[in-house]
Design a protein around this motif. Structure first.
Motif, mmCIF file in Angstrom:
data_model
loop_
_atom_site.group_PDB
_atom_site.id
_atom_site.type_symbol
_atom_site.label_atom_id
_atom_site.label_comp_id
_atom_site.label_asym_id
_atom_site.label_seq_id
_atom_site.Cartn_x
_atom_site.Cartn_y
_atom_site.Cartn_z
ATOM 1 N N CYS A 94 -4.334 -63.864 -6.123
ATOM 2 C CA CYS A 94 -5.217 -63.945 -4.957
ATOM 3 C C CYS A 94 -5.738 -62.557 -4.566
ATOM 4 N N PHE A 95 -4.911 -61.535 -4.755
ATOM 5 C CA PHE A 95 -5.320 -60.170 -4.410
ATOM 6 C C PHE A 95 -6.485 -59.710 -5.284
ATOM 7 N N TYR A 96 -6.379 -59.909 -6.587
ATOM 8 C CA TYR A 96 -7.421 -59.425 -7.490
ATOM 9 C C TYR A 96 -8.655 -60.315 -7.498
ATOM 10 N N LEU A 97 -8.488 -61.579 -7.133
ATOM 11 C CA LEU A 97 -9.653 -62.463 -7.022
ATOM 12 C C LEU A 97 -10.235 -62.451 -5.617
ATOM 13 N N GLU A 98 -9.613 -61.662 -4.731
ATOM 14 C CA GLU A 98 -10.084 -61.483 -3.356
ATOM 15 C C GLU A 98 -10.156 -62.817 -2.621
ATOM 16 N N VAL A 99 -9.054 -63.547 -2.677
ATOM 17 C CA VAL A 99 -8.938 -64.832 -1.997
ATOM 18 C C VAL A 99 -8.260 -64.622 -0.644
ATOM 19 N N GLY A 100 -8.732 -65.323 0.376
ATOM 20 C CA GLY A 100 -8.103 -65.258 1.685
ATOM 21 C C GLY A 100 -8.257 -63.933 2.399
ATOM 22 N N GLY A 101 -9.367 -63.271 2.200
ATOM 23 C CA GLY A 101 -9.613 -62.015 2.885
ATOM 24 C C GLY A 101 -8.994 -60.798 2.220
ATOM 25 N N LEU A 102 -8.332 -60.975 1.100
ATOM 26 C CA LEU A 102 -7.758 -59.840 0.371
ATOM 27 C C LEU A 102 -8.849 -59.102 -0.395
ATOM 28 N N SER A 103 -8.635 -57.813 -0.614
ATOM 29 C CA SER A 103 -9.603 -57.004 -1.343
ATOM 30 C C SER A 103 -8.889 -56.230 -2.442
ATOM 31 N N LYS A 104 -9.418 -56.328 -3.662
ATOM 32 C CA LYS A 104 -8.820 -55.615 -4.794
ATOM 33 C C LYS A 104 -8.992 -54.111 -4.676
ATOM 34 N N ASP A 105 -9.895 -53.662 -3.799
ATOM 35 C CA ASP A 105 -10.133 -52.232 -3.615
ATOM 36 C C ASP A 105 -9.267 -51.626 -2.518
ATOM 37 N N SER A 106 -8.450 -52.439 -1.879
ATOM 38 C CA SER A 106 -7.573 -51.923 -0.828
ATOM 39 C C SER A 106 -6.391 -51.182 -1.445
ATOM 40 N N GLU A 107 -5.653 -50.481 -0.606
ATOM 41 C CA GLU A 107 -4.495 -49.698 -1.055
ATOM 42 C C GLU A 107 -3.186 -50.425 -0.775
ATOM 43 N N LEU A 108 -3.262 -51.738 -0.723
ATOM 44 C CA LEU A 108 -2.087 -52.542 -0.365
ATOM 45 C C LEU A 108 -0.972 -52.391 -1.397
ATOM 46 N N LEU A 109 -1.315 -52.398 -2.676
ATOM 47 C CA LEU A 109 -0.299 -52.340 -3.731
ATOM 48 C C LEU A 109 0.263 -50.937 -3.937
ATOM 49 N N THR A 110 -0.377 -49.937 -3.339
ATOM 50 C CA THR A 110 0.131 -48.556 -3.436
ATOM 51 C C THR A 110 0.768 -48.093 -2.137
ATOM 52 N N PHE A 111 0.966 -49.028 -1.196
ATOM 53 C CA PHE A 111 1.560 -48.706 0.109
ATOM 54 C C PHE A 111 0.752 -47.642 0.859
ATOM 55 N N ASN A 112 -0.544 -47.604 0.613
ATOM 56 C CA ASN A 112 -1.443 -46.632 1.260
ATOM 57 C C ASN A 112 -1.054 -45.184 0.970
ATOM 58 N N ILE A 113 -0.319 -44.979 -0.123
ATOM 59 C CA ILE A 113 0.083 -43.621 -0.504
ATOM 60 C C ILE A 113 -1.029 -42.939 -1.286
ATOM 61 N N SER A 114 -1.714 -43.696 -2.115
ATOM 62 C CA SER A 114 -2.774 -43.133 -2.943
ATOM 63 C C SER A 114 -3.887 -44.158 -3.095
ATOM 64 N N ARG A 115 -4.970 -43.733 -3.691
ATOM 65 C CA ARG A 115 -6.120 -44.599 -3.906
ATOM 66 C C ARG A 115 -6.205 -45.066 -5.367
ATOM 67 N N HIS A 116 -5.086 -45.037 -6.043
ATOM 68 C CA HIS A 116 -5.083 -45.468 -7.437
ATOM 69 C C HIS A 116 -5.299 -46.976 -7.524
ATOM 70 N N GLN A 117 -5.940 -47.371 -8.589
ATOM 71 C CA GLN A 117 -6.128 -48.781 -8.883
ATOM 72 C C GLN A 117 -5.378 -49.120 -10.173
ATOM 73 N N SER A 118 -5.563 -50.335 -10.622
ATOM 74 C CA SER A 118 -4.894 -50.777 -11.841
ATOM 75 C C SER A 118 -5.257 -49.864 -13.010
ATOM 76 N N TRP A 119 -4.291 -49.636 -13.877
ATOM 77 C CA TRP A 119 -4.527 -48.813 -15.065
ATOM 78 C C TRP A 119 -5.635 -49.391 -15.917
ATOM 79 N N TRP A 120 -5.778 -50.693 -15.898
ATOM 80 C CA TRP A 120 -6.807 -51.354 -16.692
ATOM 81 C C TRP A 120 -8.215 -51.101 -16.166
ATOM 82 N N SER A 121 -8.347 -50.609 -14.938
ATOM 83 C CA SER A 121 -9.681 -50.373 -14.388
ATOM 84 C C SER A 121 -10.437 -49.293 -15.158
ATOM 85 N N GLU A 122 -9.714 -48.367 -15.797
ATOM 86 C CA GLU A 122 -10.341 -47.309 -16.581
ATOM 87 C C GLU A 122 -9.996 -47.375 -18.063
ATOM 88 N N ASN A 123 -9.039 -48.219 -18.411
ATOM 89 C CA ASN A 123 -8.573 -48.264 -19.799
ATOM 90 C C ASN A 123 -8.609 -49.666 -20.394
#
Length: 207
Positions: free
Chosen positions: A80-109
């Motif tokens: 649901c997070f990556y498909l942006e279901v229910g108001g979630l956004s894949k560009d948010s920093e939720l999965l990094t605990f707002n520590i960094s702005r990194h995204q999935s490794w697959w986004s660049e590789n």
């Protein structure tokens, strides 16, 4: 039947652990701290399930079965997070605990992705930074993450079925063993065996 169920459970747990380790590697590369912690806990529970299968400990397998339900729920959230279901956004920093702005490794590789860096010259304070663009990806990274989570859900469901089956077999074996007095410390028919020299001991009295 018991051996067959335990062997199947053991093989399933091994596949589950390998899949979790593979996912853990890519989450580490992408600095996805929430999935990293979840994967670490998942690996521990899978090892506990393996131990319970080898040592015939139904309670450990029950813990594993309960955790598979939690693991399925977590992976549904990731989808649901990556498909942006229910108001979630894949560009948010939720999965990094707002520590960094990194995204999935697959986004660049991801497959076919080409990573280009362009210096941000002319912008005050950002002369040493560069603008990164990714082009040519054959598959968007969020769909790769969705496929990873879907695969985890499939393995977890199979593991849950195996766990329930093995626990039921273990329980039946214990019940049948109890019925024949296998665990009774005071069986119904107790034979008190004594050495013959005690049963026929002669007593000699002084004259």
């Amino acid at each position: 039947m018991l051996f067959r169920g335990a062997a199947g459970m053991f093989a399933q747990d091994q596949q589950h652990e390998l899949a979790a380790l593979e996912r853990q590697v890519f989450d580490f590369l992408g600095y996805q701290w929430a999935p990293i912690l979840a994967n670490f806990l998942h690996i521990i529970i899978v090892i506990l399930g393996l131990f319970g299968t080898i040592q015939y400990r139904p309670r450990y397998i029950v813990v594993y079965a309960i955790w598979t339900a939690v693991w399925v729920t977590w992976n549904i959230f990731i989808i649901c997070f990556y498909l942006e279901v229910g108001g979630l956004s894949k560009d948010s920093e939720l999965l990094t605990f707002n520590i960094s702005r990194h995204q999935s490794w697959w986004s660049e590789n991801g497959p076919g992705c080409v990573r280009k860096e362009a210096p941000m010259s002319g912008i005050k304070g950002l002369d040493n930074h560069s603008y990164i663009s990714v082009i040519g990806c054959a598959l968007e990274y969020r769909y790769i993450e969705v496929m990873h989570s879907s695969f985890q859900i499939l393995i977890a469901l199979v593991g849950f079925v195996y766990a329930c089956y093995v626990v039921s077999v273990f329980t039946e074996e214990e019940d049948s063993f109890d019925f024949i007095g296998g665990f009774d410390p005071f069986p119904l028919y107790h034979v008190n065996e004594k050495p013959t020299n005690l049963l026929f001991k002669q007593t000699y009295l002084p004259a």
